[in-house]
Design an enzyme around this catalytic site. Structure first.
Site, mmCIF file in Angstrom:
data_model
loop_
_atom_site.group_PDB
_atom_site.id
_atom_site.type_symbol
_atom_site.label_atom_id
_atom_site.label_comp_id
_atom_site.label_asym_id
_atom_site.label_seq_id
_atom_site.Cartn_x
_atom_site.Cartn_y
_atom_site.Cartn_z
ATOM 1 N N THR A 127 0.794 -1.182 -0.009
ATOM 2 C CA THR A 127 -0.136 -0.005 0.046
ATOM 3 C C THR A 127 0.974 1.144 -0.103
ATOM 4 O OG1 THR A 127 -0.073 -0.321 2.357
ATOM 5 C CG2 THR A 127 -1.920 -1.088 1.108
ATOM 6 N N GLY B 279 -9.879 11.230 12.068
ATOM 7 C CA GLY B 279 -9.959 10.145 13.274
ATOM 8 C C GLY B 279 -9.766 8.400 12.468
ATOM 9 N N ALA C 196 -5.680 5.309 9.825
ATOM 10 C CA ALA C 196 -6.705 4.034 9.736
ATOM 11 C C ALA C 196 -6.784 3.932 8.368
ATOM 12 C CB ALA C 196 -8.146 4.138 10.562
ATOM 13 N N ALA C 197 -6.234 4.507 7.418
ATOM 14 C CA ALA C 197 -6.534 4.479 5.788
ATOM 15 C C ALA C 197 -6.024 3.118 5.570
ATOM 16 C CB ALA C 197 -5.619 5.300 5.122
ATOM 17 N N GLY C 198 -4.833 2.328 6.029
ATOM 18 C CA GLY C 198 -4.368 1.288 6.116
ATOM 19 C C GLY C 198 -5.102 -0.077 6.492
ATOM 20 N N ASP C 199 -5.903 0.511 7.555
ATOM 21 C CA ASP C 199 -6.445 -0.390 8.327
ATOM 22 C C ASP C 199 -7.849 -0.735 7.569
ATOM 23 O OD1 ASP C 199 -4.831 -0.628 10.268
ATOM 24 O OD2 ASP C 199 -5.623 1.087 11.546
HETATM 25 O O1 RIB Z 1 -3.462 2.537 12.245
HETATM 26 C C1 RIB Z 1 -4.070 3.415 12.961
HETATM 27 C C2 RIB Z 1 -4.030 3.007 14.623
HETATM 28 O O2 RIB Z 1 -2.741 2.762 14.963
HETATM 29 C C3 RIB Z 1 -4.638 4.127 15.546
HETATM 30 O O3 RIB Z 1 -5.958 3.935 15.415
HETATM 31 C C4 RIB Z 1 -3.804 3.891 16.743
HETATM 32 O O4 RIB Z 1 -4.701 3.474 17.852
HETATM 33 C C5 RIB Z 1 -2.855 3.225 16.281
HETATM 34 O O5 RIB Z 1 -2.889 1.598 16.810
#
Ligand code: RIB
Length: 299
Positions: free
Chosen positions: A221, A288, A250-253
């Site tokens: 990514t 966020g 959190a884009a990767g998540d």
């Molecule tokens: O990937 C983003 C996350 O990394 C955040 O939400 C933070 O808690 C860390 O774990």
């Protein structure tokens, strides 16, 4: 209860300040408003998968405190199976301090708390849900022995293990052997291979180097560039969707969660990656972690 996607990982509460730029060591800068948001790589990925329409179980550990209780309530609202979120009586729930700059880039420090005590024994208590999943998604914000143990259980049953190696740490041969798909970002790719990715050509060289470790599917990514997929000898380039970046947290998540849903629905790898890129593009346009993860109808 059976869940298609089992996410194993951290649950945090994020303390966030956005500022014009990130502070240098020893420097104090004035930022904007403070925000407290639910986060944690594991939790974000579980929420992303649920919002994309997956049936999700989340294996994690929280502290016996308000942050932990609030997190569980949120996961339940997302219809995530929380039966295997364990509670640690002595350690607090995980906390992340996040600075975000004007371009949406971030710096994160995590106080792992209870996340650091999620143990192989806890994983054994969740063995049934792992063994009956369609895929297992793990990151590295929990102890590496726990990651290895969970990956072995899934691999033994022929269930694909998807690893997001964040934050990066050395990966043992035992773990590499169990991984079906790995999803590192630019920084993690460089740490894993020593190759700096600056364009698609260097990305292909790095993906080949990771593939040589015996991992069948490699997905890099690459932020505003997009994503590079290596499946066997086949490469796919998925260009990023240009967006006005507000916060990349959190884009990767989101990408990982959406990818697993796409794959579990039977999408081809390039389609699933394109779906995941679209989902993470939405995440980048909002502040966020879980607060910015879109629902399926939004992509
Ligand atoms: O990937 C983003 C996350 O990394 C955040 O939400 C933070 O808690 C860390 O774990």
């Amino acid at each position: 209860m059976h869940s298609d996607i089992v996410v194993i990982g951290s649950s945090n509460t994020d303390m966030v300040i956005k500022s014009e730029r990130l502070p240098a060591p020893g420097e104090t800068i004035i930022g904007g408003v403070f925000m407290m948001n639910p986060g944690g790589k594991g939790a974000n990925q579980a929420v992303a998968a649920a919002r994309m329409g997956g049936t999700v179980a989340f294996i994690s550990k929280i502290g016996n405190d308000l942050f932990g209780k609030e997190s569980i309530d949120l996961y339940k609202k997302e219809k995530i199976n929380t039966d295997y979120i364990f509670s640690d009586p002595t350690h607090p729930s995980g906390i992340a301090l996040i600075n975000v700059d004007a371009k949406g880039e971030n710096c994160i420090t995590v106080a792992s708390g209870a996340n650091a005590t999620l143990s192989p024994d806890d994983i054994d208590k969740a063995k049934y849900v792992i063994e009956s999943a369609r895929m297992v998604l793990i990151q590295l914000e929990i102890p590496i022995q726990t990651v290895e143990h969970a990956a072995k259980i899934a691999h033994k049953k022929g269930i694909p293990v998807v690893l997001n190696p964040a934050p990066m740490q050395p990966l043992s041969d035992d773990l590499l052997e169990c991984i079906h798909t790995i999803i590192p970002n630019k920084t993690e790719t460089e740490m894993l291979t020593g190759i700096k990715v600056t364009d698609w050509e260097s990305a292909q060289i790095a993906a080949n180097a990771i593939g040589k470790k015996g991992i069948p599917v490699v997905i890099l990514t690459l932020g505003s560039l997009g994503a590079l997929v290596k499946e066997g000898d086949q490469f796919y380039i998925i260009e990023a969707i240009p967006v006005q970046a507000i916060d990349a947290t959190a884009a990767g998540d989101t990408f990982c969660g959406a990818l697993c849903v796409g794959l579990s629905e039977g999408m081809a790898i390039d389609q699933a990656v394109s779906f995941a890129c679209r989902a993470s593009a939405v995440t980048v346009t909002k502040m966020g972690a879980q607060a910015s993860i879109p629902y399926r109808h939004e992509i």
